[in-house]
Every structure is written in C-alpha cells, then in structure tokens.
Design a protein around this motif. Structure first.
Motif, PDB file in Angstrom:
ATOM      1  N   PRO A 103       0.836  -1.206   0.000  1.00  0.00           N
ATOM      2  CA  PRO A 103       0.000   0.000   0.000  1.00  0.00           C
ATOM      3  C   PRO A 103       0.868   1.252   0.000  1.00  0.00           C
ATOM      4  N   PRO A 104       0.504   2.268  -0.786  1.00  0.00           N
ATOM      5  CA  PRO A 104       1.321   3.492  -0.849  1.00  0.00           C
ATOM      6  C   PRO A 104       1.299   4.249   0.474  1.00  0.00           C
ATOM      7  N   GLN A 105       2.280   5.114   0.646  1.00  0.00           N
ATOM      8  CA  GLN A 105       2.398   5.985   1.820  1.00  0.00           C
ATOM      9  C   GLN A 105       2.536   5.203   3.130  1.00  0.00           C
ATOM     10  N   THR A 106       3.099   4.002   3.053  1.00  0.00           N
ATOM     11  CA  THR A 106       3.351   3.215   4.259  1.00  0.00           C
ATOM     12  C   THR A 106       4.859   3.086   4.452  1.00  0.00           C
ATOM     13  N   PRO A 107       5.317   2.768   5.665  1.00  0.00           N
ATOM     14  CA  PRO A 107       6.752   2.618   5.880  1.00  0.00           C
ATOM     15  C   PRO A 107       7.411   1.618   4.926  1.00  0.00           C
ATOM     16  N   LEU A 108       6.730   0.528   4.604  1.00  0.00           N
ATOM     17  CA  LEU A 108       7.312  -0.476   3.714  1.00  0.00           C
ATOM     18  C   LEU A 108       7.409   0.048   2.293  1.00  0.00           C
ATOM     19  N   ALA A 109       6.421   0.844   1.865  1.00  0.00           N
ATOM     20  CA  ALA A 109       6.441   1.400   0.507  1.00  0.00           C
ATOM     21  C   ALA A 109       7.643   2.325   0.327  1.00  0.00           C
ATOM     22  N   LYS A 110       8.034   3.030   1.388  1.00  0.00           N
ATOM     23  CA  LYS A 110       9.185   3.932   1.291  1.00  0.00           C
ATOM     24  C   LYS A 110      10.487   3.152   1.188  1.00  0.00           C
ATOM     25  N   SER A 111      10.498   1.922   1.718  1.00  0.00           N
ATOM     26  CA  SER A 111      11.707   1.094   1.638  1.00  0.00           C
ATOM     27  C   SER A 111      11.743   0.257   0.372  1.00  0.00           C
ATOM     28  N   LEU A 112      10.565  -0.015  -0.205  1.00  0.00           N
ATOM     29  CA  LEU A 112      10.470  -0.769  -1.453  1.00  0.00           C
ATOM     30  C   LEU A 112       9.672   0.050  -2.461  1.00  0.00           C
ATOM     31  N   PRO A 113      10.254   1.147  -2.940  1.00  0.00           N
ATOM     32  CA  PRO A 113       9.498   2.033  -3.839  1.00  0.00           C
ATOM     33  C   PRO A 113       9.024   1.337  -5.113  1.00  0.00           C
ATOM     34  N   LYS A 114       9.803   0.352  -5.564  1.00  0.00           N
ATOM     35  CA  LYS A 114       9.396  -0.410  -6.742  1.00  0.00           C
ATOM     36  C   LYS A 114       9.235  -1.857  -6.327  1.00  0.00           C
ATOM     37  N   ASN A 115       7.990  -2.280  -6.213  1.00  0.00           N
ATOM     38  CA  ASN A 115       7.738  -3.645  -5.737  1.00  0.00           C
ATOM     39  C   ASN A 115       6.999  -4.419  -6.825  1.00  0.00           C
ATOM     40  N   ASP A 116       7.764  -5.017  -7.724  1.00  0.00           N
ATOM     41  CA  ASP A 116       7.152  -5.744  -8.839  1.00  0.00           C
ATOM     42  C   ASP A 116       7.335  -7.247  -8.693  1.00  0.00           C
ATOM     43  N   GLN A 117       7.614  -7.695  -7.485  1.00  0.00           N
ATOM     44  CA  GLN A 117       7.766  -9.132  -7.265  1.00  0.00           C
ATOM     45  C   GLN A 117       7.320  -9.474  -5.849  1.00  0.00           C
ATOM     46  N   ALA A 118       7.160 -10.750  -5.609  1.00  0.00           N
ATOM     47  CA  ALA A 118       6.742 -11.210  -4.289  1.00  0.00           C
ATOM     48  C   ALA A 118       7.957 -11.343  -3.383  1.00  0.00           C
ATOM     49  N   TRP A 119       7.769 -10.967  -2.097  1.00  0.00           N
ATOM     50  CA  TRP A 119       8.818 -11.057  -1.097  1.00  0.00           C
ATOM     51  C   TRP A 119       8.326 -11.882   0.074  1.00  0.00           C
ATOM     52  N   GLN A 120       9.274 -12.498   0.772  1.00  0.00           N
ATOM     53  CA  GLN A 120       8.950 -13.237   1.991  1.00  0.00           C
ATOM     54  C   GLN A 120       9.716 -12.628   3.164  1.00  0.00           C
ATOM     55  N   VAL A 121       9.008 -12.444   4.280  1.00  0.00           N
ATOM     56  CA  VAL A 121       9.645 -11.940   5.489  1.00  0.00           C
ATOM     57  C   VAL A 121      10.402 -13.098   6.148  1.00  0.00           C
ATOM     58  N   LEU A 122      11.682 -12.902   6.385  1.00  0.00           N
ATOM     59  CA  LEU A 122      12.510 -13.940   7.004  1.00  0.00           C
ATOM     60  C   LEU A 122      12.741 -13.684   8.494  1.00  0.00           C
ATOM     61  N   SER A 123      12.849 -12.412   8.869  1.00  0.00           N
ATOM     62  CA  SER A 123      13.132 -12.093  10.266  1.00  0.00           C
ATOM     63  C   SER A 123      12.591 -10.721  10.627  1.00  0.00           C
ATOM     64  N   VAL A 124      12.322 -10.542  11.913  1.00  0.00           N
ATOM     65  CA  VAL A 124      11.931  -9.243  12.458  1.00  0.00           C
ATOM     66  C   VAL A 124      12.759  -9.024  13.707  1.00  0.00           C
ATOM     67  N   ASP A 125      13.556  -7.950  13.712  1.00  0.00           N
ATOM     68  CA  ASP A 125      14.465  -7.658  14.829  1.00  0.00           C
ATOM     69  C   ASP A 125      15.333  -8.865  15.169  1.00  0.00           C
ATOM     70  N   ASP A 126      15.904  -9.467  14.109  1.00  0.00           N
ATOM     71  CA  ASP A 126      16.842 -10.601  14.235  1.00  0.00           C
ATOM     72  C   ASP A 126      16.194 -11.886  14.744  1.00  0.00           C
ATOM     73  N   GLN A 127      14.862 -11.920  14.837  1.00  0.00           N
ATOM     74  CA  GLN A 127      14.148 -13.128  15.234  1.00  0.00           C
ATOM     75  C   GLN A 127      13.534 -13.782  13.996  1.00  0.00           C
ATOM     76  N   GLU A 128      13.851 -15.055  13.774  1.00  0.00           N
ATOM     77  CA  GLU A 128      13.311 -15.777  12.621  1.00  0.00           C
ATOM     78  C   GLU A 128      11.790 -15.849  12.714  1.00  0.00           C
ATOM     79  N   VAL A 129      11.120 -15.608  11.598  1.00  0.00           N
ATOM     80  CA  VAL A 129       9.657 -15.718  11.543  1.00  0.00           C
ATOM     81  C   VAL A 129       9.286 -16.667  10.410  1.00  0.00           C
TER      82      VAL A 129
END
Length: 456
Positions: free
Chosen positions: A133-159
C-alpha cells in the motif's frame, strides 16, 4: 451455540489452570508434611465433595478460582497431634516455598504446553507479500515492488508465518521501540534486503488498528474460489441468508472470480448495502444486505462475516509446517515463554506509567469468548490459549499485592530480613487494601468486556 462453547471453554480452561495452580501448593505442602484439610476448585456452595485420606477434595459453583486450606492456628483450634504440622508453625522458608509453588507451577505448565506445540508441529501461512500500500513505511523502503517477497526475520528473530510476524511487531510496540528491522528475500531467491520500518503510526492502545497493514504488508494468498464455508453468527452474511457452500458469482453486478476480489470489494464498502448473486447447488440466488464495518489503520473497512472454503491444493504452496525434536522444542518453548513474560511485564509497567491504556485489560467474559473460539478451532489453538492463560495466572499471582500469593511472599521476605513475622494487624489491613484493589481491577476488566462487546 456460541455461548455454550464459551461457557464450556471457560469452565474447562479455568478449571484445569486453577487445579494446576492449587496442586502446586498442595504437593509442596505434602512434601513438608503440612496437613491439608481442603482442596477446592471454585468458590461458594459445594456441589461435590470426596474425602481422600485427610484431605477433602471438592467442587464449588463459582469456577473463578480455588484454594488449598491447611491446618493453621490462626484459622481456628488445632488438635494437639496436628500442631507440628500446622502451616503457621513452619519455618518462613517452607511457607515461602508452599506459596510460591502455585504460580511457579503455572509458569512451568505454560513452558511445557508451548514446547509440546513446537514438538507436534506449527502450521501457518508463509509471510509472503506482493503489493505494498502506498504511503506506508514499507512502501518507502520498497518504492518499486514488482515481485513477491517473503519476510525472514523481524528484529533478528526468525519468523516462519504471519502469526510470528504479528507477535514480533506487538513485542516491539509494547517495548516502545521507534522502529523494527525486517529481513526480506525475494520469492525467486535472487535478492535479499534488510529494511528499517518506523513504528510511529502504530498505537498499542488501538487494538482494532491493523498493525501489519499500517506498516505496509499486504499478504499474498493463493487464488481461491469464492465459496463460503462458514457464516458468522449475527453477521451481515447470516442476515442476508448466505449459507455454507454458496459460490459467490457477482457483487453489485460485478463478476467475482476469486475470494480476494470479494474481500477487496467488501473492504472498500463499509456500511453500504450490497447485492450478491450466488450459486447454491446449481440455482442462482440473490442476497441483499448492509455490510458491517470496523476501524483499520486508514479508516473504516467493510466486513461480511463469512469464511472461505479453503482449497488445500492451492494453499499448499503458501502453507508452512515446522516441528522440532524434544530438546529443541523445550528450548523454543522456553524462549517463547520468556518473551511472553517480558511482554506481560512491559504491559504492566506501561499501564502503571500511563503509556499503555488500562482498556487493554480483559476480564472473564473475554476469557470465555476466547476459550470457546479456541475449542472450536482445534487442540493446538486451545493449548496455545491454555499456555497463555497459565502464564498470565502465574505472573498475576506473583505480583506483590496483598491477597495474592505475591503479597504473602512479600511479607515472608520482610520476615526473613527482620527475623520476625509482620504484625497481624498490618497484614490484615494490607489484605483489605489488596482485596479492594483486586475487586476494582476485576470490575474494571468486566467493564472493558462489556464496552468491547457493545462496540462489536
């Protein structure tokens, strides 16, 4: 039917946890040869009792707690032969051990429950997202998101699944962290990223806020046919007359091919009247009604109150199941228990200093509701709730509040330091204050339950 499930879930959950707690007191007292006269689950009028040896085991009508009663000269006359076994005549260290055993057994039980869940296997949906979604913290870090991503960790903790992502976000919120560090990997494995997401727009005191959406995560799910499997009681779907097995073909004249399309349309029309065309056993049926709404990060969103019939084959690519060996499960369970203890203590600290609203307190009505839903969801969900409630019960009883076990332990520590018991008049006065505090918190938690239910 939902109410019956809630009542049954509450009785089973609280009965089991209280029994475990009181068993901790009982077994340590027996180990020290302290005479136990009563072991009660519940308060009020006794409807079942059985004498086993020198102890009467009983069930009472109010399933909101329990107690273990010892021979004690402060409670009444004690036979001459029982004086050496009276609780008040034991050393302060023995009394400390007996009182501490109840909450500590609850904490150990929580650890073992979480370990069992890790050993049996955890199943969830992979934290995969595609559109941001635009104007979100993630959009500012991934301005061009044309592929699928997987979250691997949050604050060094595996998810491994979205539940784990949510839990790490919640822990960061409780700790008051300004941002979180998220490790990402593209689904083709060709690219990895580490992004820092600000938590400024998230509010721990707004439980209806969709924290993951506010950060910019839009989970990617398989394309599933819009076939209804279950209709929520009292929901717009039920009022429309929708049924399990209905295949939604159109909404307000627009063709619907996937469940995600239906969800997207519903979310964009909170409080609006809609018309659905469904295929019911080969017959075309129309259903009309007003969508409900709930608050989200960017305003209200519509809700229908129907669950999708999952396509196991389509879902398999997004599902993850991980199990661990016995030792690894114990280590994972311990880590999870420690994390929850830290988070609970941070929440209590936040409430005391005012950074966390006391409206986050939940009472017996919420516990009953969650217990009923957990029982219907399966044994893993119910075990998870039991572990969380047992942990909460253990922590609550260790707080230094008179009336609770922690209050008694506090007085015992003073006795160890000064070499003499606290005056009975001081202890009795503190007990009254503690009782008023606990009753006040209980009524406030009940009030929160009523407000939460009335607000949907």
């Amino acid at each position: 039917m939902t109410i019956l499930w809630s009542i049954a879930g509450f009785i089973v959950a609280m009965g089991l946890l209280v029994a475990i707690h009181e068993w901790g007191h009982y077994i340590v007292a027996r180990a020290f040869n302290i005479k136990v006269t009563h072991f009660s689950l519940g308060f009020g009028k006794v409807f079942y009792r059985r004498q086993m040896g020198e102890t009467q085991f009983q069930l009472s009508v109010l399933p909101l707690g329990g107690y273990v009663r010892f021979v004690d000269e402060r409670e009444g006359p004690v036979a001459e032969e029982d004086l050496p076994r009276a609780f008040n005549r034991q050393s302060v260290y023995r009394r400390f051990a007996v009182v501490a055993a109840g909450p500590l057994v609850n904490l150990v039980f929580a650890w073992l429950v979480f370990s069992l869940i890790y050993f049996s296997g955890i199943t969830g949906l992979k934290p995969v997202f595609e559109t941001v979604p635009p104007q979100t913290p993630l959009a500012k870090s991934l301005p061009k998101n044309d592929q699928a991503w997987q979250v691997l960790s949050v604050d060094d903790q595996e998810v491994l699944d979205w539940r784990a992502v949510y839990q790490q976000v919640l822990q960061a919120l409780v700790k008051g962290k300004p941002d979180i560090v998220v490790g990402l990997q593209s689904m083709d494995g060709a690219e990895s990223k580490t992004v820092v997401l600000t938590m400024a727009e998230l509010d721990i005191n707004q439980p209806k806020q969709d924290w993951l959406s506010a950060l910019g995560f839009a989970p990617k799910y398989p394309e599933i046919r819009p076939v209804i499997s279950r209709v929520v009681e009292g929901s717009p779907a039920e009022k429309m007359g929708l049924q399990s097995g209905d295949w939604v073909r159109r909404i307000d004249g627009q063709p619907i091919e996937t469940w995600s399309q239906l969800v997207e349309y519903v979310r964009k029309h909170p409080g609006k009247e809609v018309e659905l065309l469904v295929d019911r056993n080969g017959r075309a049926e129309f259903a009309r009604g007003v969508l409900a709404q709930r608050e989200a990060a960017n305003g209200p969103i519509g809700t229908l109150g129907a669950a999708v019939k999952m396509d196991a084959e389509a879902l398999s690519a997004y599902r993850v199941t991980v199990s661990y060996g016995p030792l690894a499960s114990l280590e994972k369970g311990w880590r999870h228990t420690v994390d929850l203890v830290e988070m609970t203590l941070d929440m209590i600290k936040g409430m005391l200093i005012g950074s966390v609203s006391v409206t986050n307190l939940s009472g017996p009505v919420s516990i009953a509701e969650f217990s009923g839903k957990a029982m219907q969801s399966g044994w893993v969900a119910f075990l998870s709730l039991l572990g969380l409630l047992s942990l909460s019960l253990g922590i609550l009883n260790l707080l230094p509040i008179p009336v609770l076990d922690g209050g008694h332990l506090f007085f015992y520590v003073i006795e160890m330091i000064k070499g003499a018991p606290v005056k009975e008049s001081i202890e009795a006065g503190a007990q009254k204050v503690g009782l008023m505090l606990i009753l006040g918190l209980t009524f406030f938690a009940l009030f929160n339950d009523v407000v939460r239910i009335s607000n949907g």
